[in-house]
Design a protein around this motif. Structure first.
Motif, PDB file in Angstrom:
ATOM      1  N   GLN A   1       0.835  -1.195   0.000  1.00  0.00           N
ATOM      2  CA  GLN A   1       0.000   0.000   0.000  1.00  0.00           C
ATOM      3  C   GLN A   1       0.871   1.247   0.000  1.00  0.00           C
ATOM      4  O   GLN A   1       1.845   1.341   0.745  1.00  0.00           O
ATOM      5  CB  GLN A   1      -0.923   0.000   1.214  1.00  0.00           C
ATOM      6  CG  GLN A   1      -1.977   1.105   1.140  1.00  0.00           C
ATOM      7  CD  GLN A   1      -3.174   0.861   2.025  1.00  0.00           C
ATOM      8  OE1 GLN A   1      -3.164  -0.060   2.847  1.00  0.00           O
ATOM      9  NE2 GLN A   1      -4.226   1.645   1.858  1.00  0.00           N
TER      10      GLN A   1
ATOM     11  N   GLU B   1      -9.264   5.280   1.016  1.00  0.00           N
ATOM     12  CA  GLU B   1      -7.837   4.996   1.232  1.00  0.00           C
ATOM     13  C   GLU B   1      -7.074   4.957  -0.085  1.00  0.00           C
ATOM     14  O   GLU B   1      -7.551   4.364  -1.060  1.00  0.00           O
ATOM     15  CB  GLU B   1      -7.662   3.574   1.821  1.00  0.00           C
ATOM     16  CG  GLU B   1      -7.864   3.431   3.286  1.00  0.00           C
ATOM     17  CD  GLU B   1      -7.601   1.972   3.695  1.00  0.00           C
ATOM     18  OE1 GLU B   1      -6.572   1.390   3.309  1.00  0.00           O
ATOM     19  OE2 GLU B   1      -8.467   1.425   4.399  1.00  0.00           O
TER      20      GLU B   1
ATOM     21  N   TYR C   1      -7.777   3.301  -5.377  1.00  0.00           N
ATOM     22  CA  TYR C   1      -8.255   3.573  -4.025  1.00  0.00           C
ATOM     23  C   TYR C   1      -9.033   2.362  -3.505  1.00  0.00           C
ATOM     24  O   TYR C   1      -9.457   1.498  -4.271  1.00  0.00           O
ATOM     25  CB  TYR C   1      -9.170   4.799  -4.028  1.00  0.00           C
ATOM     26  CG  TYR C   1      -8.492   6.066  -4.470  1.00  0.00           C
ATOM     27  CD1 TYR C   1      -7.774   6.840  -3.571  1.00  0.00           C
ATOM     28  CD2 TYR C   1      -8.544   6.483  -5.802  1.00  0.00           C
ATOM     29  CE1 TYR C   1      -7.127   8.002  -3.977  1.00  0.00           C
ATOM     30  CE2 TYR C   1      -7.903   7.640  -6.217  1.00  0.00           C
ATOM     31  CZ  TYR C   1      -7.201   8.391  -5.296  1.00  0.00           C
ATOM     32  OH  TYR C   1      -6.561   9.541  -5.704  1.00  0.00           O
TER      33      TYR C   1
ATOM     34  N   CYS D   1     -12.309   1.582  -0.687  1.00  0.00           N
ATOM     35  CA  CYS D   1     -13.307   2.186   0.195  1.00  0.00           C
ATOM     36  C   CYS D   1     -14.298   1.132   0.674  1.00  0.00           C
ATOM     37  O   CYS D   1     -14.834   0.367  -0.135  1.00  0.00           O
ATOM     38  CB  CYS D   1     -14.034   3.309  -0.533  1.00  0.00           C
ATOM     39  SG  CYS D   1     -15.084   4.281   0.571  1.00  0.00           S
TER      40      CYS D   1
END
Lengths: 211, 211
Positions: free
Chosen positions: A185, B129, B148, B150
């Motif tokens: 990440q 994120e 992303y 979520c």
């Protein structure tokens, strides 16, 4: 390795063998729509793992399209790109060994040839595993890509790789930790999603379990 | 859902706002080379997980470029494509919620809007994120994509999604088992590698551990 001394842009010639743009028209729910797209070649990509030294084998190269993707969002003249403002290194990518399907051979045979030409490993097609098939792009091109996996050893290495003719491809060996960092990440890579996907598949399915 | 009644191809107009093809010239190691490429928009993609029902939320749509990718390798006239020989369903893809960066807003805000427009979930940007950044294509286009993640609940669902204006997007909920099957060895998907990468990342990092 990039050693680029000049960059400039021109219009796409009508006879480009690589990029053939079209507008597709269609009627959906009674409404005429259109979409601009281009025909590109189908391709293969290979996740290569050298078991002798526990290294992932990838390739590093200057990619004009990536270089253009970076500079295109900036101001400036593209008749003669300012290489001090836009160093060619911004267009260098790290990718899986890969190649386009432009020969009347089996896809696995093409994968075998790319491993030999780009990375210098000579293996029989029987040692190449199929991983999965998908579309290499869905917005502007919809070509098929098939991903393969192959374990190699130092004994399979017959030349230094680097591509054919005037290709300039650098073979890069990554430790398992280095490969993991590419897909953690927050990572920022000049790599295509297929490469990151291949690494994730490797860590989920093939990497030694103590990694 | 595709409901396509006619398909035909024409040349790319010079003023296409979506596909701008070029030939890039460059001198590498003293040798002049060129590469045909196109400028496309940067984009965002969102891995959406509905925790209320433990479902992955994806989108299904007719993709002209994928349809073209299938028919381009066949013989036939493309002035009026034979839809019985090439049913439009071959151009339907399953993808992550995604969108192009064509507004002067933050990338995360664009991701927020796409989740609302395509899938009907209204969340604040603080809940989204960042996963990773990469190049969405390296051969013919080198645009940036950011992925992303979520988590949403049924309480966040404010409309049925489906896209804006004349977009026709179907929201698809996948069970965790269905998502796993998309990324298992041997899978064949009409999906882009970014979608499969997103699913793999989810299973490695976010999925409930008993899956």
């Amino acid at each position: 390795m990039e050693n680029i001394s000049k960059v400039w842009l021109g219009p796409l010639p009508a006879d480009s063998p690589y990029v053939k743009p079209f507008r597709m028209y269609y009627v959906q729910n009674g409404v005429e729509k259109n979409w601009d797209l281009l025909k590109v070649h189908d391709s293969v990509a290979i996740i290569l793992f050298n078991t002798t030294r526990q290294k992932l084998v990838l390739v590093r190269q200057f990619r004009p399209a990536v270089y253009h993707g970076v500079i295109a969002s900036k101001e400036g003249s593209f008749d003669d790109v300012d290489l001090s403002a836009f160093p060619p290194s911004i267009g260098v990518t790290l990718e899986l060994c890969a190649g386009i399907v432009d020969k009347s051979k089996s896809w696995k045979e093409i994968a075998r040839e790319e491993m030999l030409e780009e990375c210098g490993y000579d293996v029989s097609v029987e040692r190449i595993e199929e991983v999965m098939k998908y579309r290499s792009g869905v917005g502007s091109s919809g070509a098929r890509q098939e991903m393969y996996y192959c374990e190699v050893t130092d004994a399979d290495k017959v030349n230094s790789g680097g591509g054919v003719e005037d290709e300039l491809i650098e073979v890069v060996e990554l430790s398992l930790d280095e490969g993991k960092r590419m897909v953690q990440q927050g990572a920022v890579n000049n790599s295509p999603p297929s490469c990151l996907m291949g690494l994730m598949w490797f860590f989920a399915n093939k990497a030694p379990k103590n990694v």
